[in-house]
Motif scaffolding. Structure first.
Motif, PDB file in Angstrom:
ATOM      1  N   PRO A 195       0.696  -1.195  -0.013  1.00 49.70           N
ATOM      2  CA  PRO A 195      -0.102  -0.069  -0.045  1.00 49.70           C
ATOM      3  C   PRO A 195       0.891   1.312   0.071  1.00 49.70           C
ATOM      4  O   PRO A 195       1.964   1.294   0.714  1.00 49.70           O
ATOM      5  N   ALA A 196       0.356   2.206  -0.726  1.00 47.93           N
ATOM      6  CA  ALA A 196       1.122   3.511  -0.758  1.00 47.93           C
ATOM      7  C   ALA A 196       1.428   4.172   0.359  1.00 47.93           C
ATOM      8  O   ALA A 196       2.512   4.782   0.850  1.00 47.93           O
ATOM      9  N   TRP A 197       0.380   3.976   1.542  1.00 49.16           N
ATOM     10  CA  TRP A 197       0.590   4.920   2.857  1.00 49.16           C
ATOM     11  C   TRP A 197       1.592   4.173   3.453  1.00 49.16           C
ATOM     12  O   TRP A 197       2.040   4.828   4.077  1.00 49.16           O
ATOM     13  N   PHE A 198       1.904   2.698   3.284  1.00 47.20           N
ATOM     14  CA  PHE A 198       3.038   2.194   3.795  1.00 47.20           C
ATOM     15  C   PHE A 198       4.339   2.561   3.598  1.00 47.20           C
ATOM     16  O   PHE A 198       5.418   2.489   4.259  1.00 47.20           O
ATOM     17  N   GLN A 199       4.282   3.184   2.381  1.00 53.51           N
ATOM     18  CA  GLN A 199       5.659   3.461   1.858  1.00 53.51           C
ATOM     19  C   GLN A 199       6.036   4.939   1.948  1.00 53.51           C
ATOM     20  O   GLN A 199       6.590   5.665   1.458  1.00 53.51           O
ATOM     21  N   GLY A 200       4.913   5.697   2.587  1.00 51.36           N
ATOM     22  CA  GLY A 200       5.094   7.124   2.873  1.00 51.36           C
ATOM     23  C   GLY A 200       4.729   7.868   1.714  1.00 51.36           C
ATOM     24  O   GLY A 200       5.089   8.982   1.437  1.00 51.36           O
ATOM     25  N   ARG A 201       3.739   7.507   0.797  1.00 53.57           N
ATOM     26  CA  ARG A 201       3.600   8.140  -0.351  1.00 53.57           C
ATOM     27  C   ARG A 201       2.069   8.754  -0.231  1.00 53.57           C
ATOM     28  O   ARG A 201       1.396   8.939  -1.217  1.00 53.57           O
ATOM     29  N   GLY A 202       1.405   8.681   1.034  1.00 47.69           N
ATOM     30  CA  GLY A 202       0.201   9.196   1.286  1.00 47.69           C
ATOM     31  C   GLY A 202      -0.705   8.231   1.270  1.00 47.69           C
ATOM     32  O   GLY A 202      -0.753   6.927   1.164  1.00 47.69           O
ATOM     33  N   GLY A 203      -2.117   8.804   1.250  1.00 48.30           N
ATOM     34  CA  GLY A 203      -3.143   7.886   1.600  1.00 48.30           C
ATOM     35  C   GLY A 203      -3.622   7.244   2.880  1.00 48.30           C
ATOM     36  O   GLY A 203      -2.872   8.023   3.763  1.00 48.30           O
ATOM     37  N   ARG A 204      -4.339   6.245   3.130  1.00 41.97           N
ATOM     38  CA  ARG A 204      -4.682   5.853   4.479  1.00 41.97           C
ATOM     39  C   ARG A 204      -4.932   4.352   4.360  1.00 41.97           C
ATOM     40  O   ARG A 204      -4.885   3.791   3.406  1.00 41.97           O
ATOM     41  N   PRO A 205      -4.790   3.766   5.615  1.00 45.76           N
ATOM     42  CA  PRO A 205      -4.572   2.422   5.777  1.00 45.76           C
ATOM     43  C   PRO A 205      -6.065   1.727   5.135  1.00 45.76           C
ATOM     44  O   PRO A 205      -6.962   2.325   5.122  1.00 45.76           O
ATOM     45  N   GLU A 206      -5.912   0.607   4.646  1.00 46.71           N
ATOM     46  CA  GLU A 206      -6.911   0.036   3.944  1.00 46.71           C
ATOM     47  C   GLU A 206      -8.096  -0.648   5.168  1.00 46.71           C
ATOM     48  O   GLU A 206      -7.442  -0.559   6.261  1.00 46.71           O
ATOM     49  N   GLY A 207      -9.227  -0.565   4.658  1.00 46.06           N
ATOM     50  CA  GLY A 207     -10.396  -0.869   5.556  1.00 46.06           C
ATOM     51  C   GLY A 207     -10.652  -2.254   5.854  1.00 46.06           C
ATOM     52  O   GLY A 207     -11.228  -2.951   6.803  1.00 46.06           O
ATOM     53  N   TYR A 208     -10.014  -3.086   4.890  1.00 40.44           N
ATOM     54  CA  TYR A 208     -10.682  -4.451   4.740  1.00 40.44           C
ATOM     55  C   TYR A 208      -9.223  -5.146   4.608  1.00 40.44           C
ATOM     56  O   TYR A 208      -8.350  -4.736   3.689  1.00 40.44           O
ATOM     57  N   CYS A 209      -9.447  -6.401   5.034  1.00 38.57           N
ATOM     58  CA  CYS A 209      -8.105  -7.356   5.035  1.00 38.57           C
ATOM     59  C   CYS A 209      -8.128  -7.929   3.315  1.00 38.57           C
ATOM     60  O   CYS A 209      -9.127  -8.267   2.830  1.00 38.57           O
ATOM     61  N   HIS A 210      -6.950  -7.739   3.021  1.00 38.52           N
ATOM     62  CA  HIS A 210      -7.039  -8.342   1.256  1.00 38.52           C
ATOM     63  C   HIS A 210      -7.397  -9.567   1.198  1.00 38.52           C
ATOM     64  O   HIS A 210      -7.951 -10.223   0.103  1.00 38.52           O
ATOM     65  N   ARG A 211      -7.066 -10.508   2.046  1.00 40.72           N
ATOM     66  CA  ARG A 211      -7.464 -11.982   2.045  1.00 40.72           C
ATOM     67  C   ARG A 211      -9.163 -12.171   2.071  1.00 40.72           C
ATOM     68  O   ARG A 211      -9.335 -12.784   1.180  1.00 40.72           O
ATOM     69  N   GLN A 212      -9.947 -11.173   2.763  1.00 38.72           N
ATOM     70  CA  GLN A 212     -11.182 -11.222   2.711  1.00 38.72           C
ATOM     71  C   GLN A 212     -11.872 -10.661   1.373  1.00 38.72           C
ATOM     72  O   GLN A 212     -12.666 -11.353   0.660  1.00 38.72           O
ATOM     73  N   LEU A 213     -10.954  -9.741   0.632  1.00 35.88           N
ATOM     74  CA  LEU A 213     -11.455  -9.195  -0.588  1.00 35.88           C
ATOM     75  C   LEU A 213     -11.032 -10.336  -1.597  1.00 35.88           C
ATOM     76  O   LEU A 213     -12.040 -10.671  -2.551  1.00 35.88           O
ATOM     77  N   LEU A 214     -10.037 -11.198  -1.566  1.00 38.47           N
ATOM     78  CA  LEU A 214      -9.724 -12.239  -2.470  1.00 38.47           C
ATOM     79  C   LEU A 214     -10.793 -13.120  -2.442  1.00 38.47           C
ATOM     80  O   LEU A 214     -11.153 -13.741  -3.267  1.00 38.47           O
ATOM     81  N   ASP A 215     -10.990 -13.555  -1.309  1.00 35.49           N
ATOM     82  CA  ASP A 215     -12.069 -14.698  -1.070  1.00 35.49           C
ATOM     83  C   ASP A 215     -13.528 -14.281  -1.746  1.00 35.49           C
ATOM     84  O   ASP A 215     -14.027 -15.037  -2.021  1.00 35.49           O
ATOM     85  N   ALA A 216     -13.642 -13.040  -1.547  1.00 37.39           N
ATOM     86  CA  ALA A 216     -14.955 -12.695  -2.017  1.00 37.39           C
ATOM     87  C   ALA A 216     -15.067 -12.707  -3.602  1.00 37.39           C
ATOM     88  O   ALA A 216     -16.125 -13.017  -4.201  1.00 37.39           O
ATOM     89  N   ILE A 217     -13.887 -12.260  -4.165  1.00 38.65           N
ATOM     90  CA  ILE A 217     -13.732 -12.267  -5.544  1.00 38.65           C
ATOM     91  C   ILE A 217     -13.765 -13.637  -6.129  1.00 38.65           C
ATOM     92  O   ILE A 217     -14.462 -14.370  -7.023  1.00 38.65           O
ATOM     93  N   ARG A 218     -13.114 -14.664  -5.322  1.00 37.47           N
ATOM     94  CA  ARG A 218     -13.329 -16.126  -5.839  1.00 37.47           C
ATOM     95  C   ARG A 218     -14.638 -16.524  -5.714  1.00 37.47           C
ATOM     96  O   ARG A 218     -14.965 -17.239  -6.507  1.00 37.47           O
ATOM     97  N   TYR A 219     -15.518 -16.358  -4.559  1.00 34.98           N
ATOM     98  CA  TYR A 219     -16.806 -16.620  -4.336  1.00 34.98           C
ATOM     99  C   TYR A 219     -17.634 -16.134  -5.523  1.00 34.98           C
ATOM    100  O   TYR A 219     -18.200 -17.074  -6.074  1.00 34.98           O
ATOM    101  N   LEU A 220     -17.492 -14.935  -6.018  1.00 33.62           N
ATOM    102  CA  LEU A 220     -18.090 -14.481  -6.909  1.00 33.62           C
ATOM    103  C   LEU A 220     -17.968 -15.170  -8.243  1.00 33.62           C
ATOM    104  O   LEU A 220     -18.893 -15.516  -9.105  1.00 33.62           O
ATOM    105  N   VAL A 221     -16.595 -15.448  -8.654  1.00 36.24           N
ATOM    106  CA  VAL A 221     -16.348 -16.163  -9.771  1.00 36.24           C
ATOM    107  C   VAL A 221     -16.763 -17.562  -9.923  1.00 36.24           C
ATOM    108  O   VAL A 221     -17.363 -18.207 -11.006  1.00 36.24           O
TER     109      VAL A 221
END
Length: 91
Positions: A34-60
């Motif tokens: 994530p950009a915020w982790f590298q000091g390039r601005g932004g804010r921490p994500e609100g969701y775990c990437h694993r949850q998001l990937l599981d949701a995409i896999r479920y959808l497909v």
């Protein structure tokens, strides 16, 4: 490692397309830092990437529409945005 993006999911693995711990261990290093982790601005994500990937896999795997995403996944709009951003970064 990356704030909320790396936190263990708060949902229990319950759907066949959910990633196993071994699959997650193989995929996690391939995700962009994530950009915020590298000091390039932004804010921490609100969701775990694993949850998001599981949701995409479920959808497909189940061929459902975005808005029919089960309630124990992140909101469909967040999953859609994550998948769109992931697709854009792969070129």
């Amino acid at each position: 490692m990356y704030g909320n993006a790396a936190d263990p999911p708060d949902r229990v693995r319950r759907y066949p397309p959910d990633m196993t711990d071994a699959e997650w261990a193989a995929v996690r290093p391939l995700l962009p830092v994530p950009a915020w982790f590298q000091g390039r601005g932004g804010r921490p994500e609100g969701y775990c990437h694993r949850q998001l990937l599981d949701a995409i896999r479920y959808l497909v795997a189940d061929g459902i529409s975005w808005r029919a995403m089960p309630a124990d996944f992140p909101a469909w709009a967040r999953v859609y945005a994550f998948s769109s951003a992931a697709g854009a970064s792969t070129g």
